[in-house]
Design an enzyme around this catalytic site. Structure first.
Site, mmCIF file in Angstrom:
data_model
loop_
_atom_site.group_PDB
_atom_site.id
_atom_site.type_symbol
_atom_site.label_atom_id
_atom_site.label_comp_id
_atom_site.label_asym_id
_atom_site.label_seq_id
_atom_site.Cartn_x
_atom_site.Cartn_y
_atom_site.Cartn_z
ATOM 1 N N ARG A 122 -13.691 24.840 19.672
ATOM 2 C CA ARG A 122 -12.313 24.200 19.881
ATOM 3 C C ARG A 122 -12.645 22.587 20.413
ATOM 4 O O ARG A 122 -11.817 22.092 20.929
ATOM 5 C CB ARG A 122 -11.615 24.924 21.120
ATOM 6 N N ARG A 152 -4.302 10.060 17.101
ATOM 7 C CA ARG A 152 -5.828 9.917 16.423
ATOM 8 C C ARG A 152 -6.158 8.515 17.226
ATOM 9 O O ARG A 152 -7.487 8.444 17.683
ATOM 10 C CB ARG A 152 -5.574 9.392 15.118
ATOM 11 N N TYR A 166 1.030 -1.278 0.018
ATOM 12 C CA TYR A 166 0.112 -0.118 0.028
ATOM 13 C C TYR A 166 0.990 1.378 0.205
ATOM 14 O O TYR A 166 0.497 2.456 -0.314
ATOM 15 C CB TYR A 166 -1.027 -0.153 1.140
ATOM 16 N N ASP A 182 9.475 -7.539 -4.261
ATOM 17 C CA ASP A 182 8.490 -7.957 -3.169
ATOM 18 C C ASP A 182 8.985 -9.602 -3.292
ATOM 19 O O ASP A 182 9.465 -10.133 -4.136
ATOM 20 C CB ASP A 182 7.113 -7.928 -3.560
ATOM 21 N N THR A 210 5.726 -3.793 9.852
ATOM 22 C CA THR A 210 6.215 -3.719 10.982
ATOM 23 C C THR A 210 5.233 -3.995 11.899
ATOM 24 O O THR A 210 4.760 -3.121 12.676
ATOM 25 C CB THR A 210 6.970 -2.492 11.506
ATOM 26 N N CYS A 217 -1.764 0.993 10.952
ATOM 27 C CA CYS A 217 -1.101 2.626 11.604
ATOM 28 C C CYS A 217 -1.621 2.451 13.238
ATOM 29 O O CYS A 217 -0.946 2.172 13.883
ATOM 30 C CB CYS A 217 -1.127 3.557 10.762
ATOM 31 N N LYS A 227 6.175 10.032 13.965
ATOM 32 C CA LYS A 227 5.278 9.332 13.230
ATOM 33 C C LYS A 227 4.473 8.445 14.225
ATOM 34 O O LYS A 227 3.214 8.231 13.857
ATOM 35 C CB LYS A 227 5.992 8.174 12.218
#
Length: 412
Positions: free
Chosen positions: A243, A210, A10, A30, A82, A257, A203
């Site tokens: 806010r 999130r 991806y 790959d 990973t 992620c 990262k």
């Protein structure tokens, strides 16, 4: 410039496409023979706008080649998975280490080595750097090593790879400069030069931020179901504050992620990273929350599962909570799965999924599910009930009972 990219998934494949479009020669490596064969025929394996056309043209122009083995190049980019190690939540660097070892016979002085794979803080300095030093290279002098994590949204990868700002984390300042020259081939966003450990933690923290905010919304959904309040109304009202931006609750967190990267931070400081771990636990609990509420809605029968992708309008089902939900429901119910974005011989069309179903369970926010064929549902189901865990269906005919996170308290 010739670029060798290890991993054609991806991230690796879209990155390869953009280097090709920027007049670079690219070798995409790959381990899947079928994938390599298809790529060399211009056939891609991921659903992402724009990539198929670029790769097809690059193959025709002979500026892109897929291969099972690396080749000599000016820059090597590693984009392999990973995962985390379940026992201690640490980052599993085995694929990255293998990738580094695979390019070693082809690396020459002056080359730039970039690890894009998300890795735990200090991994570049403590694990990856020694691999190349052991081979006799001096990092920052005759070989340039950097960690440059991606930050893209499935469905918009090409656009975001070009326009998003890019973190360039060099082992030395010279390494950062050399890596920035590689990405300067196509990145139009700012190239932010820093050290590798800062890039690594930045990262991981982006995705942790999130994940924590999603966990807050999911916890609120549980509270509201328990005390009898419409969580969707609460979020709508709270977000009128200038806010405040509460997320929407859902069936859990997926993807390579958000569902993994927070653990990399936690594993480095488990006694301190309490909020991070609690957020992960909260989001991991959502499949059970969904299953528990399904059992309150129907005791037995057939469930039509709509969507297993972790993100709407993509075929990306990595770490999708839908699979855990399906596995747990499969012990007590007949299951039929429909996802128009994923090719799976065990999945069925919408007609077959809803035929004689006792419940429609929406687990993904594909556009196709926002406006369902209600005539089909009314014709196919004896007592039509929908449980929308993504809160995307706004209105249904009066003959259909709709549950979402706003009215689960009715089940108590």
């Amino acid at each position: 410039m010739k670029v060798c990219i290890i991993g054609q998934g991806y991230i690796g494949l879209p990155t390869a496409a953009l280097f090709c479009r920027s007049h670079c020669e690219v070798v995409g490596v790959d381990i899947s023979e079928e994938m390599i064969r298809n790529l060399n025929n211009g056939i891609i394996h991921i659903e992402e706008p724009g990539i198929s056309d670029i790769i097809r043209k690059a193959v025709e122009k002979k500026v892109y080649k897929a291969s099972l083995t690396p080749e000599k190049a000016d820059a090597f980019i590693i984009t392999v998975p990973t995962p985390y190690i379940v026992e201690n939540y640490s980052c599993d660097l085995s694929y990255v280490i293998t990738a580094c070892e695979s390019i070693m016979p082809y690396v020459e002085k002056g080359n730039t080595i970039i690890v894009e794979s998300t890795i735990a803080p200090m991994s570049t300095d403590e694990v990856i750097k020694p691999i190349f030093e052991k081979a006799g290279f001096t990092i920052g002098k005759d070989l340039y090593l950097a960690h440059c994590p991606e930050r893209v949204l499935p469905g918009r990868i090409i656009e975001e790879l070009i326009h998003n700002d890019r973190i360039i984390g060099g082992v030395t300042p010279e390494c950062a400069v050399k890596a920035s020259e590689v990405y300067g081939q196509f990145v139009e966003g700012d190239l932010m030069l820093t050290e590798a450990k800062t890039a690594e933690l930045s990262k991981c923290m982006e995705n942790t931020f999130r994940d924590v905010n999603i966990a807050l919304a999911n916890e609120l959904a549980k509270i509201c179901a328990e005390i009898g309040v419409n969580v969707l109304d609460v979020i709508k009202m709270a977000n009128k504050h200038p806010r405040v931006n509460l997320h929407s609750p859902g069936p859990g967190v997926g993807g390579h992620c958000l569902a993994i990267d927070p653990y990399f931070i936690y594993s480095k400081a488990p006694q301190t990273a309490k909020i991070i771990k609690l957020a992960r636990d909260t989001n991991n609990s959502m499949p059970d929350f969904v299953v528990d509420n399904v059992k309150k809605i129907i005791k037995e029968g057939k469930i039509a599962i709509l969507g297993v992708s972790y993100k709407g309008n993509t075929g990306d089902d990595r770490e999708s909570p839908a699979y855990e939900i399906i596995a747990k429901l499969g012990n007590d119910y007949e299951i039929a799965i429909h996802d128009p974005h994923i090719k799976n011989p065990n999945f069925v069309g919408l007609d077959a999924a809803v035929k004689d179903a006792d419940l429609i369970l929406v687990l993904c926010d594909h556009n196709e599910f926002k406006h369902l064929d209600y005539n089909l549902i009314l014709k196919s189901m004896h007592n039509p009930i929908i449980f929308d865990t993504k809160n995307i269906i706004k209105e249904v005919p009066s003959e259909i009972k709709l549950f979402n996170y706003g009215n689960l308290y009715e089940l108590t």
